[in-house]
Design an enzyme around this catalytic site. Structure first.
Site, mmCIF file in Angstrom:
data_model
loop_
_atom_site.group_PDB
_atom_site.id
_atom_site.type_symbol
_atom_site.label_atom_id
_atom_site.label_comp_id
_atom_site.label_asym_id
_atom_site.label_seq_id
_atom_site.Cartn_x
_atom_site.Cartn_y
_atom_site.Cartn_z
ATOM 1 N N LYS A 118 44.316 160.871 68.103
ATOM 2 C CA LYS A 118 44.481 162.307 67.981
ATOM 3 C C LYS A 118 45.691 162.796 68.771
ATOM 4 O O LYS A 118 46.215 163.854 68.508
ATOM 5 C CB LYS A 118 43.207 163.001 68.521
ATOM 6 N N GLY A 119 46.087 161.995 69.759
ATOM 7 C CA GLY A 119 47.119 162.445 70.690
ATOM 8 C C GLY A 119 48.419 162.875 70.048
ATOM 9 O O GLY A 119 49.072 163.804 70.510
ATOM 10 N N ASP B 165 52.963 153.171 76.288
ATOM 11 C CA ASP B 165 52.680 152.744 77.650
ATOM 12 C C ASP B 165 53.023 151.252 77.747
ATOM 13 O O ASP B 165 54.187 150.896 77.875
ATOM 14 C CB ASP B 165 51.201 153.059 77.909
ATOM 15 N N LYS C 15 56.787 155.591 78.564
ATOM 16 C CA LYS C 15 56.483 155.155 79.938
ATOM 17 C C LYS C 15 57.060 153.757 80.086
ATOM 18 O O LYS C 15 56.338 152.756 80.180
ATOM 19 C CB LYS C 15 54.962 155.111 80.101
HETATM 20 P P1 IMP Z 1 49.768 151.188 75.005
HETATM 21 O O1 IMP Z 1 49.247 150.250 73.985
HETATM 22 O O2 IMP Z 1 49.517 150.682 76.396
HETATM 23 O O3 IMP Z 1 51.232 151.515 74.813
HETATM 24 O O4 IMP Z 1 48.874 152.464 74.918
HETATM 25 C C1 IMP Z 1 49.258 153.638 74.341
HETATM 26 C C2 IMP Z 1 48.067 154.567 74.297
HETATM 27 O O5 IMP Z 1 47.396 154.642 75.560
HETATM 28 C C3 IMP Z 1 48.514 155.979 73.974
HETATM 29 O O6 IMP Z 1 48.541 156.239 72.587
HETATM 30 C C4 IMP Z 1 47.488 156.818 74.704
HETATM 31 O O7 IMP Z 1 46.370 157.041 73.872
HETATM 32 C C5 IMP Z 1 47.052 155.974 75.866
HETATM 33 N N1 IMP Z 1 47.755 156.375 77.111
HETATM 34 C C6 IMP Z 1 48.658 155.642 77.785
HETATM 35 N N2 IMP Z 1 49.095 156.295 78.887
HETATM 36 C C7 IMP Z 1 48.434 157.465 78.899
HETATM 37 C C8 IMP Z 1 48.466 158.604 79.802
HETATM 38 O O8 IMP Z 1 49.177 158.669 80.809
HETATM 39 N N3 IMP Z 1 47.648 159.646 79.480
HETATM 40 C C9 IMP Z 1 46.839 159.636 78.383
HETATM 41 N N4 IMP Z 1 46.791 158.605 77.516
HETATM 42 C C10 IMP Z 1 47.578 157.525 77.777
HETATM 43 MG MG MG Z 2 47.248 157.735 71.422
#
Ligand code: IMP
Ligand code: MG
Length: 194
Positions: A41-42, A101, A129
């Site tokens: 949803k983000g 992330d 990030k």
């Molecule tokens: P990744 O697979 O580690 O890149 O995760 C990405 C997902 O983690 C994003 O789509 C978010 O849903 C969640 N996420 C990562 N960092 C944050 C944060 O600081 N706040 C809220 N959700 C986060």
């Molecule tokens: Mg997300």
């Protein structure tokens, strides 16, 4: 603002940056009709503002996923809860994410989309990030290079809440929020976050 959280990107700063991103994308896709694929949803809030700055014909589609544990545990593999109902072959696809992330989720989603034969595939993330990246992945379009902090607001949640804060807020003490998930509710009516 509070001892637990502070505004990282204000509403006006987000608005300006998202408009810039939209104009850049529009410039890059002149003569084409991009397909924006957003992960619920983000990414929904970001997408809504982004496409209004893209003055080209375009389509918007949504996917919903659920993670098996956290990204690192699952190596980014996700369960697709809602899939696309369009054929991506030959299309110019832009994956829209709220935040990258570790990069594991996006890498997996990009591989799923790539397997469907798009003419092109790029990624647009509001927040990058980059310090937390585990896999090499750089979104073609990124709004802000986000510090290695937990952030909420403008679509980003903590346990499904706080997506409706207009600003992007950095949580300085996540332990406090985990212990008391209500502790940042005052932000919802805080003029600094609005
Ligand atoms: P990744 O697979 O580690 O890149 O995760 C990405 C997902 O983690 C994003 O789509 C978010 O849903 C969640 N996420 C990562 N960092 C944050 C944060 O600081 N706040 C809220 N959700 C986060
Ligand atoms: Mg997300």
């Amino acid at each position: 603002m509070t001892e637990v959280a502070s505004v990282l990107y204000g509403r006006e700063e987000i608005r300006r940056r998202v408009e810039e991103l939209g104009r850049t994308i529009a410039g890059d896709y002149v003569g084409r009709e991009p397909v924006f694929v957003t992960i619920l949803k983000g990414g929904a809030m970001f997408l809504a503002d982004l496409i209004r700055a893209v003055d080209l014909p375009c389509e918007v589609h949504f996917m919903a996923i659920s993670r098996y544990g956290d990204a690192a545990e699952s190596m980014g593999r996700v369960r697709i809860l809602l899939d696309l109902d369009i054929d991506l072959s030959g299309r110019d696809v832009i994956l829209v994410e709220d935040i990258v992330d570790t990069g594991l989720t996006s890498r997996y989603l990009l591989s799923v989309l790539r397997a469907r034969g798009p003419a092109s595939l790029e990624m647009c993330a509001l927040l990058d990030k980059s310090a937390r990246r585990i896999v090499p992945l750089a979104p073609r379009y990124a709004g802000f290079d986000c510090p290695d902090r937990f952030v909420i607001g403008y679509g980003l949640d903590h346990r499904e809440r706080y997506r409706n804060i207009p600003a992007i807020v950095q949580v300085d003490d996540v332990e406090v929020l985990d212990r008391d998930p209500d502790s940042l509710l005052p932000l919802l009516s805080d003029p600094f976050a609005a």
